[in-house]
Design an enzyme around this catalytic site. Sequence first.
Site, PDB file in Angstrom:
ATOM      1  N   ARG A  67       0.806  -1.218   0.000  1.00  0.00           N
ATOM      2  CA  ARG A  67       0.000   0.000   0.000  1.00  0.00           C
ATOM      3  C   ARG A  67       0.840   1.269   0.000  1.00  0.00           C
ATOM      4  O   ARG A  67       0.609   2.193  -0.804  1.00  0.00           O
ATOM      5  CB  ARG A  67      -0.937   0.014   1.221  1.00  0.00           C
ATOM      6  N   THR A  68       1.811   1.355   0.880  1.00  0.00           N
ATOM      7  CA  THR A  68       2.544   2.609   1.026  1.00  0.00           C
ATOM      8  C   THR A  68       3.339   2.934  -0.235  1.00  0.00           C
ATOM      9  O   THR A  68       3.291   4.056  -0.746  1.00  0.00           O
ATOM     10  CB  THR A  68       3.489   2.547   2.241  1.00  0.00           C
ATOM     11  N   LYS A  84      26.368  -4.786  -1.793  1.00  0.00           N
ATOM     12  CA  LYS A  84      27.817  -4.736  -2.004  1.00  0.00           C
ATOM     13  C   LYS A  84      28.533  -4.013  -0.870  1.00  0.00           C
ATOM     14  O   LYS A  84      29.757  -3.911  -0.873  1.00  0.00           O
ATOM     15  CB  LYS A  84      28.125  -4.013  -3.317  1.00  0.00           C
ATOM     16  N   ARG A  95      11.445   3.701   3.011  1.00  0.00           N
ATOM     17  CA  ARG A  95      11.047   2.787   4.089  1.00  0.00           C
ATOM     18  C   ARG A  95      12.216   1.873   4.396  1.00  0.00           C
ATOM     19  O   ARG A  95      12.892   1.369   3.498  1.00  0.00           O
ATOM     20  CB  ARG A  95       9.829   1.955   3.699  1.00  0.00           C
ATOM     21  N   HIS A 109       5.665   6.583  11.134  1.00  0.00           N
ATOM     22  CA  HIS A 109       5.069   6.397   9.810  1.00  0.00           C
ATOM     23  C   HIS A 109       4.149   7.609   9.582  1.00  0.00           C
ATOM     24  O   HIS A 109       2.926   7.486   9.585  1.00  0.00           O
ATOM     25  CB  HIS A 109       4.284   5.090   9.790  1.00  0.00           C
TER      26      HIS A 109
END
Length: 308
Positions: free
Chosen positions: A54-55, A83, A104, A132
Amino acid sequence: MLTGRHLIQPDDLTVAEIEEICSLAEQIIVDPKSFQDVCRGKILATLFFEPSTRTRLSFEAAMLRLGGSVEGFSDADNTSSVKGETLADTIRVVSSYADVIAMRTPKEGAALLASKYSACPIINAGDGGHYHPTQTLTDLVTIRQLLGGLENHTVGFCGDLKFGRTVHSLAEALRHFKGNRFIFISPKELSVPDYLITNVLEPAGIKYDIVESLDAVIDQLDILYMTRVQKERFFNEQDYIRLKDSYILDTEKMKLARKNMIVLHPLPRVNEITPEVDNDPRAAYFKQVKYGMYARMALIAKITGAID
């Protein structure tokens, strides 16, 4: 002015700025075509170091609907971080290409760290158990749309209130609006953390109750904010078995609720709301998803300077 600002936690926004973003979101909802080109030529980078549906898609849809472009990744395994590239270097590179970054990460504090190295605004799309903030904006826009304002509501937060970052953030935001009362509904094992009570709510003079039974208080609520009770949070499986059904919202519990109560949920859900509840007009969690896109459209337009 929000132009060029980072958004790492909900308290980065004043009450006036929250109202400003919500008002712009509501203008976009009414007349989306008027905003379809405001970010033309601007680029949003979505850096998702952990899974999201969703986000991430909401951010991407928001920028595309504003006429802008999107670049980024949804799997850190396909980036130079495998890496050994540091987050600071990743941000330095990506911010050379983009006008705004939505990020995120499972690591708490990573969004704040990224903001120190970025040449463009960082929007925290979730950093572990911390913050959030765009979910909070989503919740606020939804409440304004469905109940007409952010004041004088009795809000029931139900489920995992100890670890639920969305619960903490929304409670912190709503404390700034007069007349709100909170009822925290959870097993003792997952009760709302002490800091939220002593450092946030009590200094603001917020009225609150802490209870274990949803059935006992659902008839008092204007808003029921559901979260999942997670088995892994319990030390004793017998306690989980004893309590788990107490926090499942079904049609029988909905019969006890007010006719104009709304049910919110940050999603994803598992079994804490039965599918039968989806047909109840008070179930607003899928409307909430769409309002989240409009909230992010408003935020992106403000932060990039597309709209003053």
